[in-house]
Every structure is written in structure tokens, then in C-alpha cells.
Design a protein around this motif. Structure first.
Motif, PDB file in Angstrom:
ATOM      1  N   MET A   1     143.921 -36.080  15.540  1.00  0.00           N
ATOM      2  CA  MET A   1     144.676 -34.873  15.813  1.00  0.00           C
ATOM      3  C   MET A   1     145.408 -35.034  17.150  1.00  0.00           C
ATOM      4  N   TYR A   2     146.594 -34.537  17.176  1.00  0.00           N
ATOM      5  CA  TYR A   2     147.413 -34.618  18.384  1.00  0.00           C
ATOM      6  C   TYR A   2     147.033 -33.498  19.349  1.00  0.00           C
ATOM      7  N   GLN A   3     147.448 -33.661  20.594  1.00  0.00           N
ATOM      8  CA  GLN A   3     147.125 -32.703  21.639  1.00  0.00           C
ATOM      9  C   GLN A   3     148.403 -32.049  22.165  1.00  0.00           C
ATOM     10  N   VAL A   4     148.239 -30.900  22.799  1.00  0.00           N
ATOM     11  CA  VAL A   4     149.357 -30.232  23.456  1.00  0.00           C
ATOM     12  C   VAL A   4     149.949 -31.196  24.491  1.00  0.00           C
ATOM     13  N   ASN A   5     151.279 -31.226  24.575  1.00  0.00           N
ATOM     14  CA  ASN A   5     152.079 -32.081  25.463  1.00  0.00           C
ATOM     15  C   ASN A   5     152.254 -33.509  24.972  1.00  0.00           C
ATOM     16  N   ASP A   6     151.634 -33.873  23.836  1.00  0.00           N
ATOM     17  CA  ASP A   6     151.904 -35.184  23.262  1.00  0.00           C
ATOM     18  C   ASP A   6     153.370 -35.229  22.833  1.00  0.00           C
ATOM     19  N   VAL A   7     153.979 -36.387  22.974  1.00  0.00           N
ATOM     20  CA  VAL A   7     155.338 -36.600  22.466  1.00  0.00           C
ATOM     21  C   VAL A   7     155.197 -37.465  21.229  1.00  0.00           C
ATOM     22  N   ILE A   8     155.743 -36.974  20.133  1.00  0.00           N
ATOM     23  CA  ILE A   8     155.567 -37.632  18.840  1.00  0.00           C
ATOM     24  C   ILE A   8     156.911 -37.808  18.136  1.00  0.00           C
ATOM     25  N   VAL A   9     156.886 -38.626  17.099  1.00  0.00           N
ATOM     26  CA  VAL A   9     158.015 -38.723  16.176  1.00  0.00           C
ATOM     27  C   VAL A   9     157.577 -37.986  14.926  1.00  0.00           C
TER      28      VAL A   9
ATOM     29  N   ASP B   1     148.395 -23.649  17.282  1.00  0.00           N
ATOM     30  CA  ASP B   1     147.910 -22.280  17.094  1.00  0.00           C
ATOM     31  C   ASP B   1     148.238 -21.809  15.682  1.00  0.00           C
ATOM     32  N   ILE B   2     147.801 -20.610  15.374  1.00  0.00           N
ATOM     33  CA  ILE B   2     148.138 -19.957  14.111  1.00  0.00           C
ATOM     34  C   ILE B   2     149.361 -19.087  14.363  1.00  0.00           C
ATOM     35  N   PRO B   3     150.480 -19.376  13.670  1.00  0.00           N
ATOM     36  CA  PRO B   3     151.680 -18.565  13.888  1.00  0.00           C
ATOM     37  C   PRO B   3     151.443 -17.111  13.493  1.00  0.00           C
ATOM     38  N   ASP B   4     152.017 -16.195  14.270  1.00  0.00           N
ATOM     39  CA  ASP B   4     151.807 -14.780  13.988  1.00  0.00           C
ATOM     40  C   ASP B   4     152.704 -14.259  12.871  1.00  0.00           C
ATOM     41  N   PHE B   5     153.649 -15.048  12.418  1.00  0.00           N
ATOM     42  CA  PHE B   5     154.567 -14.594  11.375  1.00  0.00           C
ATOM     43  C   PHE B   5     154.168 -15.086   9.981  1.00  0.00           C
ATOM     44  N   ILE B   6     153.046 -15.805   9.888  1.00  0.00           N
ATOM     45  CA  ILE B   6     152.557 -16.300   8.600  1.00  0.00           C
ATOM     46  C   ILE B   6     151.124 -15.810   8.421  1.00  0.00           C
ATOM     47  N   GLU B   7     150.829 -15.306   7.231  1.00  0.00           N
ATOM     48  CA  GLU B   7     149.450 -14.895   6.947  1.00  0.00           C
ATOM     49  C   GLU B   7     148.671 -16.123   6.508  1.00  0.00           C
ATOM     50  N   THR B   8     147.974 -16.701   7.465  1.00  0.00           N
ATOM     51  CA  THR B   8     147.211 -17.914   7.215  1.00  0.00           C
ATOM     52  C   THR B   8     146.115 -18.043   8.257  1.00  0.00           C
ATOM     53  N   THR B   9     145.182 -18.897   7.955  1.00  0.00           N
ATOM     54  CA  THR B   9     144.149 -19.216   8.937  1.00  0.00           C
ATOM     55  C   THR B   9     144.314 -20.658   9.428  1.00  0.00           C
ATOM     56  N   GLU B  10     145.345 -21.332   8.874  1.00  0.00           N
ATOM     57  CA  GLU B  10     145.606 -22.721   9.253  1.00  0.00           C
ATOM     58  C   GLU B  10     146.333 -22.800  10.586  1.00  0.00           C
ATOM     59  N   LYS B  11     145.935 -23.794  11.374  1.00  0.00           N
ATOM     60  CA  LYS B  11     146.623 -24.028  12.636  1.00  0.00           C
ATOM     61  C   LYS B  11     147.867 -24.873  12.396  1.00  0.00           C
ATOM     62  N   TYR B  12     148.850 -24.667  13.259  1.00  0.00           N
ATOM     63  CA  TYR B  12     150.119 -25.372  13.197  1.00  0.00           C
ATOM     64  C   TYR B  12     150.416 -26.014  14.547  1.00  0.00           C
TER      65      TYR B  12
ATOM     66  N   THR C   1     147.437 -30.120   9.157  1.00  0.00           N
ATOM     67  CA  THR C   1     146.980 -30.920   8.020  1.00  0.00           C
ATOM     68  C   THR C   1     148.151 -31.565   7.281  1.00  0.00           C
ATOM     69  N   ASN C   2     149.339 -31.530   7.875  1.00  0.00           N
ATOM     70  CA  ASN C   2     150.556 -32.060   7.253  1.00  0.00           C
ATOM     71  C   ASN C   2     150.369 -33.495   6.763  1.00  0.00           C
ATOM     72  N   THR C   3     150.755 -33.737   5.522  1.00  0.00           N
ATOM     73  CA  THR C   3     150.769 -35.103   4.994  1.00  0.00           C
ATOM     74  C   THR C   3     152.104 -35.431   4.330  1.00  0.00           C
ATOM     75  N   GLN C   4     153.021 -34.461   4.301  1.00  0.00           N
ATOM     76  CA  GLN C   4     154.290 -34.660   3.608  1.00  0.00           C
ATOM     77  C   GLN C   4     155.291 -35.477   4.426  1.00  0.00           C
ATOM     78  N   LYS C   5     155.366 -35.230   5.704  1.00  0.00           N
ATOM     79  CA  LYS C   5     156.284 -35.972   6.566  1.00  0.00           C
ATOM     80  C   LYS C   5     155.455 -36.742   7.576  1.00  0.00           C
ATOM     81  N   PRO C   6     155.873 -37.989   7.843  1.00  0.00           N
ATOM     82  CA  PRO C   6     155.081 -38.776   8.793  1.00  0.00           C
ATOM     83  C   PRO C   6     155.171 -38.221  10.211  1.00  0.00           C
ATOM     84  N   MET C   7     154.084 -38.345  10.911  1.00  0.00           N
ATOM     85  CA  MET C   7     154.007 -38.008  12.332  1.00  0.00           C
ATOM     86  C   MET C   7     153.278 -39.153  13.014  1.00  0.00           C
ATOM     87  N   ARG C   8     153.790 -39.548  14.156  1.00  0.00           N
ATOM     88  CA  ARG C   8     153.115 -40.596  14.925  1.00  0.00           C
ATOM     89  C   ARG C   8     153.468 -40.439  16.390  1.00  0.00           C
ATOM     90  N   ASN C   9     152.625 -40.999  17.242  1.00  0.00           N
ATOM     91  CA  ASN C   9     152.937 -41.027  18.666  1.00  0.00           C
ATOM     92  C   ASN C   9     154.147 -41.925  18.877  1.00  0.00           C
TER      93      ASN C   9
END
Length: 162
Positions: free
Chosen positions: A1-9, A22-33, A51-59
């Protein structure tokens, strides 16, 4: 899991800083974003499930890894399949992968093909031209962040390394 202030692609070529998790206040969910701020467009925010798996994320690459790739660039094999359909699929897969070495191979292949075509008075195909700009942008955005230089300077640095 990435951390706040990480720079990623994120995705194909978006270099982002993680502003918060955090959990966005404009979406009814319990998932963090991840709240991602694209460095190329600081006025916008991208919301991506942790939990994104659709688009790649990396440092982003370390400075050492980026320097190594640039120093290897003259000897790295260029990628350019002469079959248009095969080449388009290969390029699409490489761009989606976000693999810097493959992106550099692709860029090198397109640039070599461009030089070859120029000697006969021809131009790159529209698809090759578009792919060139995508891959150049992807690499330059990341390298500009790594080396703390402008995107234009990063483009020049990559071309000089070839």
C-alpha cells in the motif's frame, strides 16, 4: 500500500502525488481511496480505490534506476515491428504496462523508424506519431520529477542519451 506524499505513476502516464488516503464524502462507500494530484495538472484530483487493479500504479523510478536506464539506452534494443497491426498491439500493451525500459525501447524504435522514413521523404504513420507523443510524454513526465527538471529538459535528456 502506498503512503501519503508518495509520488507514483498512475495509469498510462500520470505522475501523481498521493495527497491523502480516505473515504470520499461524495460516494456512499466504506472503501478507502487514494486522492491523487497529477503533477502536470495540480488543479485536479483523481480518486482511485486503494484496491484498484484496473490501471497500473507504481512508484516512480529511483534516480539511480533512471540514470542506469539512460546510460543503457544506446545499447537497449529498439522496438518497432514492421507489421502495423502487430506493432499497434505491442505499443498499446507497452503503454499500458508503464514499464520504463519497454517505453524507452518503443521510443527508440519509433525515432529510428522516423529517421529512416525521413531519408526517403516519408513521414511516420498517424498511429506511430500519436504513440510517439504518448510515450515521450509518459517518460518525460516521470523523468522530470525524478531529476527535478522541466518536462522539456527531460525530453532533451532522453533524446541525448540515445
Amino acid at each position: 500500500m502506498y503512503q501519503v506524499n508518495d509520488v507514483i505513476v498512475y495509469g498510462n502516464n500520470e505522475v501523481c502525488k498521493i495527497e491523502t488516503i480516505d473515504i470520499p464524502d461524495f460516494i456512499e462507500t466504506t472503501e478507502k481511496y487514494y486522492y491523487l494530484r497529477p503533477l502536470s495538472n495540480p488543479a485536479s484530483i483523481l480518486y482511485v480505490k486503494t484496491t484498484n487493479t484496473q490501471k497500473p500504479m507504481r512508484n516512480i523510478l529511483s534516480k539511480e534506476n533512471a540514470e542506469d536506464l539512460l546510460s543503457e539506452l544506446p545499447t537497449i534494443e529498439a522496438l518497432y515491428n514492421q507489421n502495423d497491426k502487430v506493432r499497434e498491439k505491442e505499443f498499446r500493451d507497452i503503454i499500458r504496462s508503464c514499464d520504463c525500459k519497454q517505453l524507452l525501447q518503443m521510443l527508440k524504435g519509433i525515432l529510428l523508424e522516423k529517421k529512416l522514413k525521413e531519408t526517403t521523404g516519408k513521414k511516420l504513420s498517424l498511429n506511430d506519431e500519436q504513440n510517439f507523443h504518448k510515450v515521450e510524454s509518459c517518460l518525460a513526465n516521470e523523468f522530470s520529477e525524478i531529476f527535478h527538471i522541466s518536462v522539456e529538459q527531460a525530453k532533451k535528456q532522453i533524446k541525448l542519451a540515445m
